[in-house]
Design an enzyme around this catalytic site. Structure first.
Site, short mmCIF file in Angstrom:
data_model
loop_
_atom_site.label_atom_id
_atom_site.label_comp_id
_atom_site.label_asym_id
_atom_site.label_seq_id
_atom_site.Cartn_x
_atom_site.Cartn_y
_atom_site.Cartn_z
CE1 TYR A 214 -3.30 -2.94 0.16
CE2 TYR A 214 -3.45 -2.53 2.32
CZ TYR A 214 -3.57 -3.21 1.78
OH TYR A 214 -4.71 -4.03 1.96
CB SER B 276 -14.06 -4.87 -0.49
OG SER B 276 -13.07 -4.23 -0.64
N GLY C 228 -18.85 -3.50 -0.37
CA GLY C 228 -18.34 -3.52 -1.82
C GLY C 228 -17.65 -2.75 -2.33
#
Length: 348
Positions: free
Chosen positions: A65, A211, A214
């Site tokens: 990241y 997630s 979504g």
């Protein structure tokens, strides 16, 4: 009138090796990568510390990241006595060399990656260390063998896998106990329910759902497309292509209608659905805004009956969701990955 205080975040046992975490974690990727430009560091440090103060103590990052900048950010947020209050989870395995994505699980990389993460986070030990993606050229036993050494050396407390196949999870667990498997799980991403989730439960492995909203769709619906910056990686995902989004919009509309009946937001309802999957599941929604974080935590107070769960699932049945969760490039290639047998390994 003052806003209601967020609920107390309960603790949970993640896996069967002794790790305890907050029942909701915080995904930190978007603070530094993937969703447009890096966010102001002081604001993100404040957000992380706000989360910890609210009882959300499982903080999720990765060396890719940024690369590296997200771990550095968390390292700064850990100062001032914060480290003792949290469970730090980071990952290794995805590398970016000369603009090319690669996955590595060879022993030399495992060790170097761990040492790098320890330095950037400014800690002596990583609470939960995941293999971010599985190297399909290295037997999982070889990768896990080096991780086991790092556990023995006190540099890692607990071990995890991300996006691994059921057979890979079994093979890894036979070398060293796996505490958690991280996977994408939400109302519109449910393919893991067939093989991965049952395997984790059989082996006593905790489930960390990334997630769970979504990638923002279950919070904002189709209008999310209008907010993407040019370098937002979601612009390339099949589900977010305009043609697919037109059809997926019906899912959001139905979820929103049910949320209105329940007196909550669509994102809280979607998170509540994940919570109700079982006491072995910890979702890690990400955000860059304190108000969104507060809203996510309040999802813990949303209660769903079995009938309401079934109703929600009917809105987002797999045959109704249009588009795969990844495109045909790098990330889809390393989804649910298998590795060669141990007998094929020849150390270089």
């Amino acid at each position: 009138m003052a806003a209601a205080a967020p609920p107390v975040v309960p603790r949970m046992k993640l896996g069967s090796q002794g790790l305890e975490v907050s029942a909701q974690g915080l995904g930190c990727m978007g603070m530094s990568a993937a969703y447009g430009e890096r966010k102001p560091e002081p604001d993100m440090v404040a957000l992380i510390r706000h989360a910890v103060g609210a009882g959300v103590t499982l903080l999720d990052t990765s060396d890719i990241y940024g690369p590296h900048t997200n771990e550095i950010l968390l390292g700064k947020a850990m100062q001032g006595g914060v480290r003792e209050k949290v469970e730090l989870a980071t990952k290794f395995g995805i590398t970016l060399n000369d603009g090319k994505w690669e996955v590595r699980g060879d022993p030399a990389h495992v060790r170097a990656a761990c040492e790098g993460s320890l330095a950037r986070l400014g800690v002596d030990c990583i609470d939960l260390y995941y293999q971010h993606r599985i190297d399909k050229s290295v037997p999982i036993e070889i990768t896990m063998g080096e991780i086991k050494k790092l556990v023995t050396e006190g540099k890692i407390k607990y071990v995890g896998l991300s996006e691994a196949s059921a057979s890979t999870i079994r093979r890894a667990h036979a070398v060293h106990p796996i505490t958690a498997v991280q996977l994408e799980w939400s109302l519109w991403s449910r393919d893991v329910e067939e093989n991965i989730i049952p395997t984790c439960r059989e082996l006593g492995i905790g489930i960390v759902a990334y997630s769970p909203l979504g990638r923002g769709f279950l919070s904002s619906g189709p209008k999310l497309l209008d907010t993407f910056p040019n370098d937002d990686f979601r612009k390339n995902l099949p589900r977010f292509q305009p043609k697919n989004m037109e059809k997926n919009a019906a899912i959001f509309e139905r979820v929103s209608e049910m949320a209105a009946r329940k007196g909550c937001t669509s994102s809280q309802l979607a998170l509540a659905w994940v919570y109700h999957q079982g006491s072995d599941v910890c979702p890690i929604p990400g955000t860059t805004k304190i108000q969104n974080f507060n809203q996510n935590v309040r999802a813990l107070s949303v209660k769903l009956t079995p009938e309401e769960m079934a109703e929600l699932e009917s809105y987002a049945a797999m045959d109704l969701v249009q588009g795969d969760r990844y495109d045909s490039t790098f990330l889809n290639t390393w989804k649910d990955s298998e590795t060669p047998p141990l007998s094929s390994w020849k150390a270089t």
